[in-house]
Design a protein around this motif. Structure first.
Motif, short mmCIF file in Angstrom:
data_model
loop_
_atom_site.label_atom_id
_atom_site.label_comp_id
_atom_site.label_asym_id
_atom_site.label_seq_id
_atom_site.Cartn_x
_atom_site.Cartn_y
_atom_site.Cartn_z
N ILE A 10 -5.23 -4.18 3.22
CA ILE A 10 -3.95 -4.60 2.73
C ILE A 10 -3.82 -4.10 1.17
CG2 ILE A 10 -2.97 -6.72 1.89
CD1 ILE A 10 -2.98 -6.74 4.72
N ALA A 11 -4.89 -4.24 0.42
CA ALA A 11 -4.97 -3.67 -0.97
C ALA A 11 -4.49 -2.24 -1.08
CB ALA A 11 -6.21 -3.64 -1.63
N ALA A 12 -4.92 -1.46 -0.08
CA ALA A 12 -4.68 0.12 0.03
C ALA A 12 -3.12 0.27 0.11
CB ALA A 12 -5.24 0.90 0.91
N HIS A 13 -2.53 -0.50 0.99
CA HIS A 13 -1.04 -0.39 1.35
C HIS A 13 -0.41 -0.92 0.01
CE1 HIS A 13 -2.27 0.07 5.59
NE2 HIS A 13 -1.02 0.31 5.87
N GLU A 14 -0.87 -1.77 -0.72
CA GLU A 14 0.01 -2.41 -1.78
C GLU A 14 -0.29 -1.40 -2.84
OE1 GLU A 14 -0.55 -7.06 -1.43
OE2 GLU A 14 -2.05 -5.92 -2.25
N ARG A 15 -1.32 -0.66 -3.00
CA ARG A 15 -1.47 0.55 -4.18
C ARG A 15 -0.71 1.65 -3.77
NH1 ARG A 15 -7.03 -0.96 -3.44
NH2 ARG A 15 -7.33 1.06 -2.26
N GLY A 16 -0.58 2.06 -2.43
CA GLY A 16 0.25 2.89 -2.00
C GLY A 16 -0.94 4.29 -1.70
N THR A 17 -0.85 4.99 -0.35
CA THR A 17 -1.61 5.93 -0.05
C THR A 17 -0.94 7.22 0.22
OG1 THR A 17 -3.61 6.23 1.62
CG2 THR A 17 -1.55 4.80 2.34
N ARG A 18 -1.82 8.01 1.34
CA ARG A 18 -1.15 9.21 1.28
C ARG A 18 0.27 9.13 2.41
NH1 ARG A 18 -5.12 12.45 5.06
NH2 ARG A 18 -5.48 10.43 5.96
N PHE A 19 0.94 10.35 2.09
CA PHE A 19 2.08 10.73 2.88
C PHE A 19 3.39 9.58 2.49
CE2 PHE A 19 -1.25 11.45 6.12
CZ PHE A 19 -1.39 12.57 5.98
N GLY A 20 3.29 9.01 1.13
CA GLY A 20 4.24 8.20 0.90
C GLY A 20 4.32 7.09 1.40
N ILE A 21 3.04 6.43 1.73
CA ILE A 21 2.81 4.94 2.35
C ILE A 21 2.48 4.15 1.22
CG2 ILE A 21 1.74 3.58 4.16
CD1 ILE A 21 1.08 6.23 5.35
#
Length: 295
Positions: free
Chosen positions: A38-49
């Motif tokens: 959940i935290a990774a999605h909130e921070r943002g990750t590869r491919f503009g996700i």
């Protein structure tokens, strides 16, 4: 390349697993990792996700990548890029937040549960404000995309109703289910695009480029009968007989291609010739699940 939705489907699968087995020990062991997701999605990750801080919706997209289940790519051509905020990814994101709210509450973390609930409530409000297309009477497939909001009628919208934690306001459920029934439902699953769209392909045939051009542009996917039946029974909870009848052509199909199995895809129009893999696990799994559900 299913980076934008694979982990969100995992939350959905885990919810079903726990419900079927009662195995909360495994859930407790992986709960810290679920927090990290959940935290990774909130921070943002590869491919503009990542989550858009302006509205709490989940966006994705990078040039040259296919990041949803509609993943056909030929050389450098991404057939259905769907860059922006995709309807099913946001339906799954809402479900993930609500599941985390439940699981954290059960684990005694009331503060964490409240935080997840707050995030879910905010993005649900944004979803209903942004994705409902009053002109067409169904949901946009993409909002804030490269070319604005995508009005294409696709089956992805059914997940806004079908999931246990449905992100769409209940008063809109009958409209979405009705549109999907009228424009996408076939005897063997749901079309991946409605026939009135200029990119619609009625048949899946030809060389690799021609087949991939049709893969998610009309071609029927058998596995989508499962979420459609889930949504149908939410709108028509007493109609198990009608829901079971939707499965009968797929049961008869067991003798058509791969014996005692169900094909991956079908042509979008009669006679709905079976195509692709002759024995597809998710086609079989969804029919079995819904067969049990409609007993």
């Amino acid at each position: 390349y299913h980076t934008a939705d694979a982990t969100l489907w995992f939350f959905h699968a885990l919810d079903r697993y726990v419900a079927m087995t009662g195995d909360r020990e495994t859930l407790a062991r992986i709960l810290p990792k679920l927090r990290e997701i959940i935290a990774a999605h909130e921070r943002g990750t590869r491919f503009g996700i990542g989550v858009d801080p302006a509205d709490g919706l989940l966006r994705q997209g990078a040039e040259g990548y296919q990041l949803t289940w509609m993943d056909a790519k030929v050389d450098d051509w991404v057939v259905t890029p769907r860059r922006g905020k995709a309807v099913e990814i946001n339906a799954l994101w809402y479900q993930a937040l609500r599941l985390m709210e439940e699981w954290l509450h059960d684990a005694g973390d009331t503060e964490g549960a409240a935080a997840m609930g707050g995030k879910a409530a905010r993005m649900r409000e944004s979803f209903n404000a942004r994705f409902w297309n009053a002109r067409t009477g169904h949901l946009f497939d993409i909002v804030d995309g490269e070319h604005g909001d995508d009005t294409a009628c696709r089956p992805n919208q059914i997940f806004a109703v079908s999931l246990r934690h449905a992100v769409l306001d209940p008063e809109k459920w009958p409209a979405v289910v009705g549109v999907v029934r009228d424009r996408l439902l076939t005897p063997y699953g749901l079309r991946s695009l409605s026939a009135d769209h200029p990119d619609y392909k009625p048949r899946y045939f030809g060389d690799l480029r021609a087949r991939d051009a049709a893969y998610h542009q009309g071609t029927v996917w058998a596995w989508l009968i499962g979420p459609f039946i889930d949504a149908w029974l939410k709108v028509h909870p007493g109609d198990r007989t009608g829901a079971r009848q939707l499965l009968e052509p797929l049961v008869e199909h067991l003798n058509d291609a791969g014996l005692c199995s169900i094909s991956e895809i079908f042509d979008a129009e009669a006679p709905f010739h079976p195509r692709g893999c002759i024995a597809q696990a998710w086609s079989v799994a969804e029919v079995l699940r819904c067969w049990k559900k409609t007993i």
